[in-house]
Design a protein around this motif. Structure first.
Motif, PDB file in Angstrom:
ATOM      1  N   UNK A  51      58.541  39.645  31.285  1.00 37.80           N
ATOM      2  CA  UNK A  51      58.822  39.471  32.706  1.00 37.80           C
ATOM      3  C   UNK A  51      59.306  38.044  32.943  1.00 37.80           C
ATOM      4  N   UNK A  52      60.385  37.898  33.702  1.00 41.41           N
ATOM      5  CA  UNK A  52      60.908  36.568  34.038  1.00 41.41           C
ATOM      6  C   UNK A  52      59.917  35.869  34.960  1.00 41.41           C
ATOM      7  N   UNK A  53      59.550  34.637  34.600  1.00 44.71           N
ATOM      8  CA  UNK A  53      58.524  33.918  35.344  1.00 44.71           C
ATOM      9  C   UNK A  53      59.082  32.665  36.014  1.00 44.71           C
ATOM     10  N   UNK A  54      59.869  31.894  35.279  1.00 46.41           N
ATOM     11  CA  UNK A  54      60.328  30.606  35.826  1.00 46.41           C
ATOM     12  C   UNK A  54      61.577  30.139  35.103  1.00 46.41           C
ATOM     13  N   UNK A  55      62.237  29.153  35.717  1.00 43.38           N
ATOM     14  CA  UNK A  55      63.335  28.466  35.039  1.00 43.38           C
ATOM     15  C   UNK A  55      62.724  27.447  34.079  1.00 43.38           C
ATOM     16  N   UNK A  68      53.308  35.895  38.827  1.00 43.59           N
ATOM     17  CA  UNK A  68      54.312  36.929  38.587  1.00 43.59           C
ATOM     18  C   UNK A  68      53.638  38.287  38.647  1.00 43.59           C
ATOM     19  N   UNK A  69      54.431  39.351  38.623  1.00 42.51           N
ATOM     20  CA  UNK A  69      53.898  40.712  38.668  1.00 42.51           C
ATOM     21  C   UNK A  69      54.359  41.485  37.442  1.00 42.51           C
ATOM     22  N   UNK A  70      53.451  42.326  36.938  1.00 43.82           N
ATOM     23  CA  UNK A  70      53.715  43.138  35.755  1.00 43.82           C
ATOM     24  C   UNK A  70      53.551  44.601  36.144  1.00 43.82           C
ATOM     25  N   UNK A  71      54.488  45.437  35.681  1.00 42.61           N
ATOM     26  CA  UNK A  71      54.365  46.875  35.932  1.00 42.61           C
ATOM     27  C   UNK A  71      53.265  47.432  35.037  1.00 42.61           C
ATOM     28  N   UNK A  72      52.332  48.164  35.658  1.00 41.76           N
ATOM     29  CA  UNK A  72      51.197  48.732  34.933  1.00 41.76           C
ATOM     30  C   UNK A  72      51.183  50.238  35.168  1.00 41.76           C
ATOM     31  N   UNK A  73      50.906  50.969  34.112  1.00 44.99           N
ATOM     32  CA  UNK A  73      50.822  52.419  34.229  1.00 44.99           C
ATOM     33  C   UNK A  73      49.442  52.861  33.767  1.00 44.99           C
ATOM     34  N   UNK A  74      48.701  53.452  34.677  1.00 45.28           N
ATOM     35  CA  UNK A  74      47.370  53.970  34.383  1.00 45.28           C
ATOM     36  C   UNK A  74      47.452  55.485  34.487  1.00 45.28           C
ATOM     37  N   UNK A  75      47.545  56.140  33.350  1.00 40.90           N
ATOM     38  CA  UNK A  75      47.769  57.583  33.278  1.00 40.90           C
ATOM     39  C   UNK A  75      49.078  57.899  33.994  1.00 40.90           C
ATOM     40  N   UNK A  76      49.018  58.493  35.185  1.00 39.11           N
ATOM     41  CA  UNK A  76      50.245  58.855  35.891  1.00 39.11           C
ATOM     42  C   UNK A  76      50.531  57.902  37.047  1.00 39.11           C
ATOM     43  N   UNK A  77      49.632  56.985  37.317  1.00 37.71           N
ATOM     44  CA  UNK A  77      49.793  56.073  38.444  1.00 37.71           C
ATOM     45  C   UNK A  77      50.464  54.785  37.993  1.00 37.71           C
ATOM     46  N   UNK A  78      51.599  54.469  38.608  1.00 37.69           N
ATOM     47  CA  UNK A  78      52.318  53.241  38.288  1.00 37.69           C
ATOM     48  C   UNK A  78      52.160  52.256  39.438  1.00 37.69           C
ATOM     49  N   UNK A  79      51.925  50.990  39.085  1.00 29.97           N
ATOM     50  CA  UNK A  79      51.779  49.957  40.108  1.00 29.97           C
ATOM     51  C   UNK A  79      52.212  48.615  39.529  1.00 29.97           C
TER      52      UNK A  79
END
Length: 169
Positions: A51-55, A68-79
Motif C-alpha cells: 500500500x502506498x504510504x508516503x513520498x 494508511x488503510x489496508x484492505x482486509x477480507x474476513x471470510x466473505x466480508x471485505x473492509x
C-alpha cells in the motif's frame, strides 16, 4: 436357465434406483455446503499487497507517523482497516518502517513523548520503552522488539506490506 442367472429382480432394481437417486440428491445438497465452507480458504488472501504510504522525500532521520488503510477480507466480508507506521531513515539512508503496536499488551507507542527518556518509543500504558531501531529496552515490560513492515520504493513512493515480527530481543 442361463437367463435367470443374470436377471435383476424388482426389489434389486428398486434398491439400485433409490440408492442412486438418494446419493444424487445428497450430493446436490452437500456440494453447495462444502463450497460455502471452503470458498474463503481457496481464495487469495486480501491485504497482502503493498500500500502506498508516503513520498520518500517526506522521510527524514526523525521517526514520523504515517497512517494508511489496508484492505482486509474476513471470510466473505471485505473492509478497510486503518494502520499506522513509524517511518524514518537510518544512518545508512535505509528506510525503517516500524509497527506502533507495543509487544507487551498491544497499546500504541509514540516517539519521544517520555521526558525522562528522550529519543525513544514510549508506551504510556505500562511504561514500555523501545530504542529508535525498535529494540525493546531491557527491564521494561515489552519482551520483544517492535515489528517491522516489509517495504518497497517505487516511483518516489514508499509502499508498505505486512508487519513481520523480529527475532532479536
Amino acid at each position: 436357465m442361463s437367463d435367470n442367472k443374470h436377471r435383476v429382480t424388482r426389489r434389486q432394481f428398486l434398491n439400485y434406483t433409490l440408492t442412486g437417486v438418494g446419493g444424487f440428491m445428497a450430493a446436490g445438497m452437500l456440494m453447495p455446503m462444502l463450497r460455502f465452507a471452503f470458498d474463503p480458504i481457496l481464495k487469495d488472501e486480501a491485504g497482502t499487497e503493498m500500500v502506498a504510504v508516503a513520498d520518500v522525500k517526506e522521510i527524514t532521520t526523525e521517526p514520523k507517523r504515517f497512517d494508511f488503510k489496508v484492505k482486509v477480507k474476513d471470510a466473505w466480508y471485505e473492509s478497510e482497516e486503518p494502520k499506522s507506521a513509524w517511518v524514518y531513515k537510518d544512518e545508512k539512508g535505509e528506510i525503517i518502517a516500524l509497527s506502533p503496536i507495543c509487544k507487551h499488551l498491544g497499546c500504541t507507542v509514540d516517539w519521544n513523548t517520555d521526558k525522562e527518556h528522550p529519543n525513544q518509543f514510549f508506551c504510556p500504558c505500562h511504561y514500555g520503552r523501545y530504542e529508535k531501531d525498535g529494540t525493546n529496552v531491557p527491564g521494561t515490560p515489552p519482551q520483544a522488539p517492535l515489528d517491522r513492515y516489509e517495504y518497497k520504493v517505487k516511483d518516489g513512493k514508499l509502499y508498505l506490506g505486512k508487519a513481520k515480527p523480529r527475532k532479536e530481543a
